[in-house]
Motif scaffolding. Structure first.
Motif, PDB file in Angstrom:
ATOM      1  N   MET A  67       7.924 -44.657  12.607  1.00  0.00           N
ATOM      2  CA  MET A  67       8.068 -43.217  12.804  1.00  0.00           C
ATOM      3  C   MET A  67       6.795 -42.468  12.431  1.00  0.00           C
ATOM      4  N   THR A  68       6.030 -42.980  11.464  1.00  0.00           N
ATOM      5  CA  THR A  68       4.759 -42.316  11.146  1.00  0.00           C
ATOM      6  C   THR A  68       3.786 -42.429  12.315  1.00  0.00           C
ATOM      7  N   LEU A  69       3.806 -43.563  13.015  1.00  0.00           N
ATOM      8  CA  LEU A  69       2.933 -43.720  14.177  1.00  0.00           C
ATOM      9  C   LEU A  69       3.387 -42.840  15.332  1.00  0.00           C
ATOM     10  N   ARG A 202       0.549 -46.462   4.780  1.00  0.00           N
ATOM     11  CA  ARG A 202       1.416 -45.417   5.313  1.00  0.00           C
ATOM     12  C   ARG A 202       2.709 -45.222   4.537  1.00  0.00           C
ATOM     13  N   VAL A 203       3.147 -46.228   3.779  1.00  0.00           N
ATOM     14  CA  VAL A 203       4.439 -46.113   3.081  1.00  0.00           C
ATOM     15  C   VAL A 203       4.306 -46.358   1.584  1.00  0.00           C
ATOM     16  N   PHE A 204       3.788 -47.507   1.196  1.00  0.00           N
ATOM     17  CA  PHE A 204       3.840 -47.891  -0.216  1.00  0.00           C
ATOM     18  C   PHE A 204       2.963 -47.013  -1.098  1.00  0.00           C
ATOM     19  N   LEU A 285       6.133 -37.876   3.869  1.00  0.00           N
ATOM     20  CA  LEU A 285       5.907 -39.100   4.625  1.00  0.00           C
ATOM     21  C   LEU A 285       6.338 -38.931   6.080  1.00  0.00           C
ATOM     22  N   LEU A 286       7.506 -38.287   6.273  1.00  0.00           N
ATOM     23  CA  LEU A 286       8.092 -38.142   7.599  1.00  0.00           C
ATOM     24  C   LEU A 286       8.598 -36.717   7.789  1.00  0.00           C
ATOM     25  N   ALA A 287       8.658 -36.295   9.032  1.00  0.00           N
ATOM     26  CA  ALA A 287       9.299 -35.027   9.356  1.00  0.00           C
ATOM     27  C   ALA A 287      10.814 -35.186   9.257  1.00  0.00           C
ATOM     28  N   PRO A 288      11.525 -34.108   8.936  1.00  0.00           N
ATOM     29  CA  PRO A 288      12.995 -34.207   8.855  1.00  0.00           C
ATOM     30  C   PRO A 288      13.627 -34.784  10.124  1.00  0.00           C
TER      31      PRO A 288
END
Length: 385
Positions: A67-69, A202-204, A285-288
Protein backbone atom coordinates in the motif's frame (compact mmCIF):
# COMPACT_ATOMS: atom_id res chain seq x y z
CA UNK A 1 -9.43 -18.05 33.56
CA UNK A 2 -8.21 -15.43 36.01
CA UNK A 3 -5.49 -13.71 33.99
CA UNK A 4 -3.36 -14.05 30.86
CA UNK A 5 -0.37 -15.46 32.73
CA UNK A 6 -2.47 -18.28 34.18
CA UNK A 7 -3.97 -19.11 30.79
CA UNK A 8 -0.55 -19.56 29.20
CA UNK A 9 1.02 -21.23 32.25
CA UNK A 10 -1.61 -23.98 32.17
CA UNK A 11 -0.49 -24.89 28.64
CA UNK A 12 3.18 -24.83 29.60
CA UNK A 13 2.55 -26.89 32.73
CA UNK A 14 0.71 -29.62 30.81
CA UNK A 15 3.56 -29.89 28.31
CA UNK A 16 1.65 -28.52 25.32
CA UNK A 17 4.05 -25.61 24.91
CA UNK A 18 7.66 -24.97 25.96
CA UNK A 19 6.73 -21.32 26.40
CA UNK A 20 4.63 -18.48 25.06
CA UNK A 21 4.21 -14.73 25.03
CA UNK A 22 0.75 -13.18 25.01
CA UNK A 23 -0.13 -9.51 24.69
CA UNK A 24 -3.50 -7.81 24.90
CA UNK A 25 -3.60 -4.04 24.47
CA UNK A 26 -6.85 -2.24 25.16
CA UNK A 27 -6.16 1.37 24.34
CA UNK A 28 -3.16 2.45 26.39
CA UNK A 29 -3.52 -0.47 28.83
CA UNK A 30 -1.20 -3.32 27.86
CA UNK A 31 -1.25 -6.74 29.49
CA UNK A 32 1.72 -9.00 28.71
CA UNK A 33 2.57 -12.48 29.91
CA UNK A 34 5.80 -14.34 29.14
CA UNK A 35 5.69 -17.93 30.40
CA UNK A 36 7.94 -20.99 30.13
CA UNK A 37 11.26 -21.25 28.33
CA UNK A 38 12.89 -20.54 24.99
CA UNK A 39 13.27 -24.29 24.43
CA UNK A 40 12.26 -27.62 25.92
CA UNK A 41 15.58 -27.89 27.76
CA UNK A 42 14.78 -24.78 29.79
CA UNK A 43 17.94 -23.05 28.59
CA UNK A 44 16.55 -19.58 29.31
CA UNK A 45 13.22 -18.17 30.48
CA UNK A 46 10.76 -16.71 28.02
CA UNK A 47 10.73 -12.91 28.03
CA UNK A 48 8.60 -10.13 26.63
CA UNK A 49 11.24 -9.45 23.96
CA UNK A 50 11.77 -13.08 22.93
CA UNK A 51 11.95 -13.57 19.17
CA UNK A 52 9.62 -15.88 17.25
CA UNK A 53 9.22 -17.03 13.65
CA UNK A 54 5.85 -15.43 12.95
CA UNK A 55 5.18 -17.33 9.69
CA UNK A 56 1.98 -16.11 8.00
CA UNK A 57 1.61 -13.14 10.33
CA UNK A 58 4.11 -11.79 7.77
CA UNK A 59 1.28 -11.44 5.23
CA UNK A 60 -0.36 -8.25 6.61
CA UNK A 61 3.09 -6.61 6.77
CA UNK A 62 3.72 -7.37 3.10
CA UNK A 63 0.29 -5.97 2.26
CA UNK A 64 1.02 -2.76 4.16
CA UNK A 65 4.29 -2.30 2.29
CA UNK A 66 2.40 -2.77 -0.97
CA UNK A 67 0.00 0.00 0.00
CA UNK A 68 2.92 2.39 0.55
CA UNK A 69 4.03 1.75 -3.03
CA UNK A 70 0.49 2.32 -4.29
CA UNK A 71 0.32 5.63 -2.42
CA UNK A 72 3.65 6.63 -3.97
CA UNK A 73 2.32 5.87 -7.46
CA UNK A 74 4.74 3.02 -8.16
CA UNK A 75 1.86 0.54 -8.30
CA UNK A 76 -1.90 0.65 -8.62
CA UNK A 77 -4.48 -1.94 -7.69
CA UNK A 78 -5.44 -2.51 -11.32
CA UNK A 79 -1.83 -2.71 -12.56
CA UNK A 80 -1.14 -5.93 -14.50
CA UNK A 81 1.72 -7.62 -12.66
CA UNK A 82 3.41 -8.70 -15.90
CA UNK A 83 5.10 -5.27 -16.05
CA UNK A 84 7.35 -6.41 -13.19
CA UNK A 85 6.81 -10.16 -13.41
CA UNK A 86 7.15 -11.00 -17.12
CA UNK A 87 7.06 -14.68 -16.19
CA UNK A 88 3.33 -14.16 -15.65
CA UNK A 89 2.66 -12.32 -18.91
CA UNK A 90 0.74 -15.25 -20.41
CA UNK A 91 -0.29 -17.64 -17.62
CA UNK A 92 -2.19 -20.83 -18.32
CA UNK A 93 -4.93 -22.24 -16.10
CA UNK A 94 -6.12 -25.82 -15.73
CA UNK A 95 -9.37 -26.34 -17.59
CA UNK A 96 -11.17 -27.23 -14.34
CA UNK A 97 -9.75 -27.35 -10.80
CA UNK A 98 -9.64 -31.16 -10.95
CA UNK A 99 -8.00 -31.31 -14.40
CA UNK A 100 -4.50 -32.72 -14.89
CA UNK A 101 -1.72 -30.13 -14.91
CA UNK A 102 -1.28 -30.51 -18.67
CA UNK A 103 -4.95 -29.85 -19.49
CA UNK A 104 -4.76 -26.08 -19.66
CA UNK A 105 -6.30 -23.03 -21.28
CA UNK A 106 -5.02 -19.43 -21.43
CA UNK A 107 -5.88 -17.07 -18.59
CA UNK A 108 -8.85 -14.97 -19.65
CA UNK A 109 -7.38 -11.71 -18.30
CA UNK A 110 -4.12 -10.40 -16.81
CA UNK A 111 -3.27 -10.90 -13.14
CA UNK A 112 -3.36 -7.60 -11.23
CA UNK A 113 -1.90 -6.26 -8.00
CA UNK A 114 -5.39 -6.39 -6.51
CA UNK A 115 -5.58 -10.11 -7.36
CA UNK A 116 -2.40 -10.72 -5.37
CA UNK A 117 -3.52 -8.67 -2.36
CA UNK A 118 -6.90 -10.43 -2.20
CA UNK A 119 -5.46 -13.90 -2.94
CA UNK A 120 -7.53 -14.20 -6.10
CA UNK A 121 -4.74 -14.44 -8.70
CA UNK A 122 -5.35 -18.14 -9.31
CA UNK A 123 -2.30 -19.48 -7.45
CA UNK A 124 -2.46 -20.99 -3.97
CA UNK A 125 -4.04 -23.60 -1.77
CA UNK A 126 -7.72 -24.55 -2.02
CA UNK A 127 -9.60 -26.51 0.62
CA UNK A 128 -8.87 -29.70 -1.38
CA UNK A 129 -5.11 -30.34 -1.36
CA UNK A 130 -5.48 -33.42 -3.57
CA UNK A 131 -6.16 -31.45 -6.77
CA UNK A 132 -3.42 -32.14 -9.36
CA UNK A 133 -2.37 -28.49 -9.79
CA UNK A 134 -1.78 -28.14 -6.03
CA UNK A 135 1.00 -30.74 -5.81
CA UNK A 136 3.67 -28.65 -7.59
CA UNK A 137 3.18 -25.83 -5.08
CA UNK A 138 4.60 -28.15 -2.43
CA UNK A 139 7.09 -30.18 -4.46
CA UNK A 140 8.53 -27.45 -6.70
CA UNK A 141 7.83 -24.09 -5.04
CA UNK A 142 8.35 -25.41 -1.47
CA UNK A 143 5.13 -23.81 -0.28
CA UNK A 144 3.86 -24.88 3.15
CA UNK A 145 5.55 -24.51 6.56
CA UNK A 146 8.39 -21.98 6.17
CA UNK A 147 11.83 -23.47 5.52
CA UNK A 148 13.85 -20.57 4.10
CA UNK A 149 16.96 -22.64 3.47
CA UNK A 150 15.13 -24.84 0.97
CA UNK A 151 13.70 -22.23 -1.41
CA UNK A 152 15.26 -21.00 -4.68
CA UNK A 153 16.21 -17.36 -5.25
CA UNK A 154 13.37 -15.08 -6.46
CA UNK A 155 14.22 -15.25 -10.18
CA UNK A 156 14.53 -19.04 -10.17
CA UNK A 157 11.38 -19.31 -8.05
CA UNK A 158 9.43 -17.21 -10.54
CA UNK A 159 10.68 -19.36 -13.41
CA UNK A 160 9.33 -22.42 -11.62
CA UNK A 161 6.03 -20.68 -10.88
CA UNK A 162 5.59 -19.82 -14.55
CA UNK A 163 5.54 -23.56 -15.37
CA UNK A 164 2.73 -24.26 -12.88
CA UNK A 165 -0.81 -23.62 -14.15
CA UNK A 166 -3.31 -21.46 -12.32
CA UNK A 167 -5.88 -23.48 -10.41
CA UNK A 168 -8.58 -20.89 -11.21
CA UNK A 169 -8.90 -18.04 -13.64
CA UNK A 170 -7.73 -14.67 -12.20
CA UNK A 171 -10.33 -13.10 -9.91
CA UNK A 172 -12.39 -16.29 -9.68
CA UNK A 173 -11.47 -17.88 -6.32
CA UNK A 174 -9.66 -17.22 -3.04
CA UNK A 175 -6.58 -19.44 -2.70
CA UNK A 176 -4.22 -19.36 0.25
CA UNK A 177 -0.60 -18.28 0.63
CA UNK A 178 1.20 -18.18 -2.73
CA UNK A 179 0.03 -14.69 -3.68
CA UNK A 180 1.95 -13.11 -0.78
CA UNK A 181 5.19 -14.72 -1.98
CA UNK A 182 4.55 -13.47 -5.52
CA UNK A 183 3.83 -10.04 -4.08
CA UNK A 184 7.16 -10.03 -2.26
CA UNK A 185 9.01 -10.60 -5.53
CA UNK A 186 6.95 -7.90 -7.24
CA UNK A 187 7.73 -5.32 -4.54
CA UNK A 188 11.45 -5.96 -4.85
CA UNK A 189 11.43 -5.66 -8.63
CA UNK A 190 9.22 -2.57 -8.64
CA UNK A 191 11.56 -0.70 -6.28
CA UNK A 192 14.93 -2.19 -7.18
CA UNK A 193 15.43 -3.06 -3.49
CA UNK A 194 15.60 -6.39 -1.77
CA UNK A 195 12.43 -7.24 0.14
CA UNK A 196 14.29 -7.11 3.50
CA UNK A 197 15.59 -3.61 2.74
CA UNK A 198 12.22 -2.43 1.44
CA UNK A 199 10.28 -3.62 4.51
CA UNK A 200 12.90 -2.17 6.84
CA UNK A 201 12.77 1.24 5.16
CA UNK A 202 9.03 1.50 4.62
CA UNK A 203 7.58 -0.32 7.65
CA UNK A 204 9.97 -1.42 10.38
CA UNK A 205 12.08 1.71 10.82
CA UNK A 206 9.16 4.18 10.85
CA UNK A 207 7.19 2.08 13.34
CA UNK A 208 10.17 1.28 15.55
CA UNK A 209 9.91 -2.48 14.86
CA UNK A 210 13.55 -2.99 15.80
CA UNK A 211 13.50 -6.77 16.03
CA UNK A 212 11.45 -7.62 12.95
CA UNK A 213 13.46 -9.04 10.03
CA UNK A 214 14.04 -12.10 7.86
CA UNK A 215 16.93 -13.28 10.05
CA UNK A 216 18.23 -12.95 13.59
CA UNK A 217 21.74 -11.45 13.94
CA UNK A 218 24.27 -13.18 16.21
CA UNK A 219 23.87 -10.62 18.98
CA UNK A 220 20.17 -11.47 19.38
CA UNK A 221 20.25 -15.25 19.07
CA UNK A 222 20.10 -15.55 22.85
CA UNK A 223 16.54 -14.18 22.65
CA UNK A 224 15.46 -16.44 19.77
CA UNK A 225 13.09 -19.30 20.54
CA UNK A 226 13.40 -22.84 19.19
CA UNK A 227 10.67 -24.16 16.92
CA UNK A 228 8.88 -27.48 17.51
CA UNK A 229 6.25 -29.80 16.10
CA UNK A 230 4.25 -32.58 17.75
CA UNK A 231 6.21 -35.82 17.37
CA UNK A 232 3.26 -38.18 17.83
CA UNK A 233 0.19 -39.02 19.87
CA UNK A 234 2.15 -39.05 23.11
CA UNK A 235 2.44 -35.27 23.23
CA UNK A 236 6.22 -35.13 22.81
CA UNK A 237 7.72 -32.24 20.86
CA UNK A 238 10.50 -32.59 18.30
CA UNK A 239 12.85 -29.81 17.28
CA UNK A 240 12.27 -28.31 13.82
CA UNK A 241 14.64 -25.35 13.93
CA UNK A 242 17.10 -24.08 16.54
CA UNK A 243 18.16 -20.45 17.06
CA UNK A 244 21.31 -20.98 14.97
CA UNK A 245 19.34 -22.70 12.19
CA UNK A 246 17.59 -21.43 9.08
CA UNK A 247 16.80 -17.95 10.43
CA UNK A 248 20.37 -17.14 11.44
CA UNK A 249 21.15 -15.77 7.96
CA UNK A 250 19.10 -13.78 5.44
CA UNK A 251 17.58 -16.32 3.01
CA UNK A 252 18.03 -16.20 -0.75
CA UNK A 253 14.22 -16.09 -1.02
CA UNK A 254 12.78 -13.67 1.55
CA UNK A 255 9.20 -14.89 1.86
CA UNK A 256 6.51 -12.21 1.83
CA UNK A 257 4.12 -14.95 2.88
CA UNK A 258 5.86 -16.26 5.98
CA UNK A 259 9.51 -15.35 6.40
CA UNK A 260 9.64 -12.83 9.24
CA UNK A 261 10.87 -13.03 12.82
CA UNK A 262 9.35 -10.59 15.31
CA UNK A 263 8.36 -9.84 18.90
CA UNK A 264 5.12 -9.07 20.68
CA UNK A 265 5.93 -5.37 21.01
CA UNK A 266 6.88 -4.99 17.36
CA UNK A 267 3.55 -6.51 16.35
CA UNK A 268 1.82 -4.20 18.84
CA UNK A 269 3.37 -1.23 17.04
CA UNK A 270 2.10 -2.52 13.70
CA UNK A 271 -1.37 -3.10 15.13
CA UNK A 272 -1.56 0.33 16.69
CA UNK A 273 -0.70 1.87 13.33
CA UNK A 274 -3.67 0.06 11.78
CA UNK A 275 -6.00 1.14 14.59
CA UNK A 276 -4.85 4.75 14.13
CA UNK A 277 -5.74 4.51 10.41
CA UNK A 278 -2.13 4.56 9.31
CA UNK A 279 -0.71 7.04 11.81
CA UNK A 280 2.04 6.38 14.33
CA UNK A 281 3.83 8.50 16.89
CA UNK A 282 5.68 11.09 14.89
CA UNK A 283 4.31 10.38 11.46
CA UNK A 284 2.03 8.48 9.11
CA UNK A 285 2.75 5.18 7.36
CA UNK A 286 -0.50 4.86 5.38
CA UNK A 287 -3.47 6.99 4.42
CA UNK A 288 -6.73 6.11 6.19
CA UNK A 289 -8.19 4.90 2.88
CA UNK A 290 -5.31 2.45 2.44
CA UNK A 291 -5.94 0.98 5.89
CA UNK A 292 -9.64 0.76 5.11
CA UNK A 293 -8.90 -1.18 1.93
CA UNK A 294 -6.58 -3.52 3.82
CA UNK A 295 -9.10 -4.24 6.56
CA UNK A 296 -12.28 -4.56 4.45
CA UNK A 297 -13.60 -7.91 3.24
CA UNK A 298 -13.25 -8.16 -0.56
CA UNK A 299 -14.65 -11.66 -1.07
CA UNK A 300 -17.98 -12.87 -2.33
CA UNK A 301 -20.00 -15.32 -0.27
CA UNK A 302 -19.05 -18.08 -2.69
CA UNK A 303 -15.33 -17.29 -2.35
CA UNK A 304 -15.57 -17.33 1.44
CA UNK A 305 -17.32 -20.70 1.25
CA UNK A 306 -14.67 -22.15 -1.09
CA UNK A 307 -11.93 -21.06 1.34
CA UNK A 308 -13.74 -22.40 4.39
CA UNK A 309 -10.90 -24.72 5.44
CA UNK A 310 -8.73 -21.66 6.11
CA UNK A 311 -11.24 -18.87 6.66
CA UNK A 312 -13.92 -20.58 8.79
CA UNK A 313 -16.49 -18.11 7.46
CA UNK A 314 -14.30 -15.03 7.72
CA UNK A 315 -13.71 -12.62 4.90
CA UNK A 316 -10.35 -11.48 3.51
CA UNK A 317 -8.94 -8.01 3.14
CA UNK A 318 -5.40 -7.37 1.90
CA UNK A 319 -3.03 -9.86 3.50
CA UNK A 320 -5.31 -10.80 6.40
CA UNK A 321 -8.72 -12.05 7.40
CA UNK A 322 -11.64 -9.79 8.26
CA UNK A 323 -14.28 -11.10 10.64
CA UNK A 324 -17.85 -10.65 9.54
CA UNK A 325 -20.95 -11.30 11.65
CA UNK A 326 -20.22 -14.42 13.74
CA UNK A 327 -21.37 -15.82 17.06
CA UNK A 328 -18.01 -16.79 18.60
CA UNK A 329 -17.03 -14.33 21.34
CA UNK A 330 -13.74 -13.28 19.73
CA UNK A 331 -15.23 -12.70 16.27
CA UNK A 332 -16.15 -9.05 16.48
CA UNK A 333 -17.11 -7.80 13.02
CA UNK A 334 -14.18 -5.92 11.56
CA UNK A 335 -11.42 -7.75 13.47
CA UNK A 336 -8.43 -7.93 11.13
CA UNK A 337 -5.26 -10.01 11.25
CA UNK A 338 -4.01 -13.51 10.71
CA UNK A 339 -2.40 -16.61 12.20
CA UNK A 340 0.95 -18.25 11.52
CA UNK A 341 1.63 -21.94 11.08
CA UNK A 342 4.47 -21.77 13.63
CA UNK A 343 1.86 -21.10 16.32
CA UNK A 344 1.43 -17.34 16.17
CA UNK A 345 -1.46 -14.89 15.82
CA UNK A 346 -1.89 -11.11 15.68
CA UNK A 347 -5.11 -9.12 15.25
CA UNK A 348 -6.59 -5.69 15.68
CA UNK A 349 -10.18 -5.08 16.77
CA UNK A 350 -11.22 -1.60 15.59
CA UNK A 351 -14.56 -1.76 17.39
CA UNK A 352 -12.85 -2.03 20.79
CA UNK A 353 -9.45 -0.49 20.04
CA UNK A 354 -7.68 -3.73 20.95
CA UNK A 355 -4.50 -5.36 19.66
CA UNK A 356 -3.97 -9.05 20.44
CA UNK A 357 -0.73 -10.98 19.90
CA UNK A 358 -0.02 -14.62 20.77
CA UNK A 359 3.41 -16.11 20.08
CA UNK A 360 4.18 -19.80 20.67
CA UNK A 361 6.87 -22.19 19.40
CA UNK A 362 4.68 -25.14 18.45
CA UNK A 363 3.69 -25.66 14.82
CA UNK A 364 0.03 -25.93 13.96
CA UNK A 365 -1.03 -29.35 12.64
CA UNK A 366 -3.45 -27.89 10.09
CA UNK A 367 -4.90 -24.64 8.79
CA UNK A 368 -7.43 -24.10 11.58
CA UNK A 369 -6.61 -22.20 14.79
CA UNK A 370 -5.28 -24.17 17.75
CA UNK A 371 -7.06 -24.58 21.07
CA UNK A 372 -4.70 -22.16 22.79
CA UNK A 373 -5.39 -19.54 20.11
CA UNK A 374 -9.13 -19.83 20.67
CA UNK A 375 -8.69 -19.72 24.44
CA UNK A 376 -6.49 -16.63 24.10
CA UNK A 377 -9.00 -14.87 21.85
CA UNK A 378 -11.84 -15.65 24.25
CA UNK A 379 -9.78 -14.17 27.07
CA UNK A 380 -8.89 -11.09 25.01
CA UNK A 381 -12.52 -10.47 24.08
CA UNK A 382 -13.77 -10.73 27.67
CA UNK A 383 -14.18 -7.30 29.33
CA UNK A 384 -11.89 -6.82 32.31
CA UNK A 385 -13.39 -5.73 35.60
Amino acid sequence: MSDLHSLLKDRVDDGSLPGAVGLVARGEEVEVAAVGSLDTAGTAPMARDSLFRIASVTKPVTAAATMTLIEDGLLSLDSPVARWLPELAAPMAVRTPSSPVDDVVPADRPITVDDLLTFRAGYGFPSDFSLPAVGPLFSELKQGPPHPGQVEDPDAWMAILARIPLLHQPGRAWLYNTCSDILGVLLARATGQSLPDLLAERVFEPLGMRDTAFAVPPGRLHRFTSRYRAAGDGGALELVDAPDGQWSAVPVFPSGAGGLVSTADDLLAFGRMLLAEGAYEGGRLLAPESVRQMTTDHLTAAQRAEGALFLEGQGWGFGGSVDIARTDPWNVPGRYGWIGGTGTAAHVVPATGAVTVLLTQREMTGPTPTDIMREFWTYASTPRT
